[in-house]
Design an enzyme around this catalytic site. Structure first.
Site: not given
Ligand code: PMP
Length: 286
Positions: A33, A52, A101, A150, A182
């Protein structure tokens, strides 16, 4: 006004939009996403998000269903149809719905599922939280090893937010081998003097699009940037702390595990970076 969403080539009222129960996104979190912010009816850093997205798809061998220009067109159409001034566009692409599935990937010709919808957030840029700052707790990072992709596999980050709420905080920073990776849905930073410290890029964190922009602006504003890991203790003793993401921009952090950061108020560096980021993003929005 009923929200218009996009699903597999069609613009539909949200209650008419449907995805198969066999969709790999639903059954296996087999999808990726992106979230792109909208300010003044325009998209912030669409190009970064599109790049990305292409990388996430390629790392998972999911076919890219359309060119960036077509994706941009859908984003713009949804902004227009839903009259979005400030808010976000959510985009999800999954490996599709093969009709049963199976752990084995479906045949090549299976069409990826493409869904986009808008989230209207009037006042996004003037967030009250940016004036007071947010509180975070630390939790262990037990996610998988490819956080640079992502994926829609967001159960643990979602649980992390709930753990933060239960502790009276706003968000959680995840810790692995003693160092912060993070936030649940954002990148984490500390400030010491004129130096901004944030974890280096690797498979351990998402390569934030906002992170890239903010570090660029920080360097242009003659601030020093150190890309390295830091501990919760170092963060608690820092002058400032903050997070970045596409939907929160730059958001000050004023408390970590109950300990006040700096003066317990948003600091000048986070404040300045937020201003620069929003101003420059508005200028470059498309
Ligand atoms: N780390 C994680 C785990 C996230 O889910 C996000 C946002 N989706 C970010 C960092 C920040 O990424 P961005 O600046 O591209 O939104």
């Amino acid at each position: 006004m009923t929200r218009t969403v996009y699903v597999n080539g069609e613009y539909l009222p949200e209650h008419e939009a449907k995805v198969s129960i066999f969709d790999r996104g639903f059954l296996m979190a087999d999808g990726v996403y992106e979230v792109t912010s909208v300010l003044g009816g325009k998209l912030i850093d669409f190009e970064g998000h599109a790049k990305r997205l292409a990388r996430s798809l390629s790392e998972l061998d999911i076919r890219k269903p359309m060119e960036d220009a077509a994706l941009l067109e859908i984003h713009r159409e949804l902004v227009a149809r839903n009259e979005i001034d400030e808010g976000m566009i959510y985009l999800q692409i999954t490996r599709g719905a093969p009709g049963d599935r199976d752990f084995v990937f479906p045949p090549e010709e299976t069409e990826p599922t493409v869904v986009l919808f808008t989230q209207s957030k009037p006042g996004l840029a003037e967030s009250p939280a940016a004036k007071t700052g947010i509180k975070v707790i630390s939790i262990p990072d037990i996610r998988w090893g490819r956080r640079d992709i992502k994926t829609v596999q967001l159960l643990y980050p979602s649980m992390g937010k709930m753990m933060a709420k239960a502790a009276g905080a706003d968000d959680a920073w995840m810790v692995e081998q003693g160092a912060v990776t993070e936030g649940t849905s954002n990148n984490a930073y500390i400030v010491k003097g004129n130096t901004i410290i944030t974890r280096q890029l690797s498979h351990e964190i998402l390569h934030g699009i906002t992170r890239a922009a903010v570090l660029r602006f920080a360097r242009e504003a003659q601030m020093k940037v150190e890309e390295r890991a830091f501990t919760i203790e170092e963060a608690q003793e820092a002058d400032e702390a903050f997070i970045t993401s596409a939907s929160t921009f730059v958001m000050p952090v004023v408390e970590i595990d109950g300990a006040q950061v700096g003066q317990g108020r948003p600091g000048p560096v986070a404040h300045r970076l937020r201003e620069i980021y929003i101003e420059e993003s508005r200028k470059a929005a498309i």
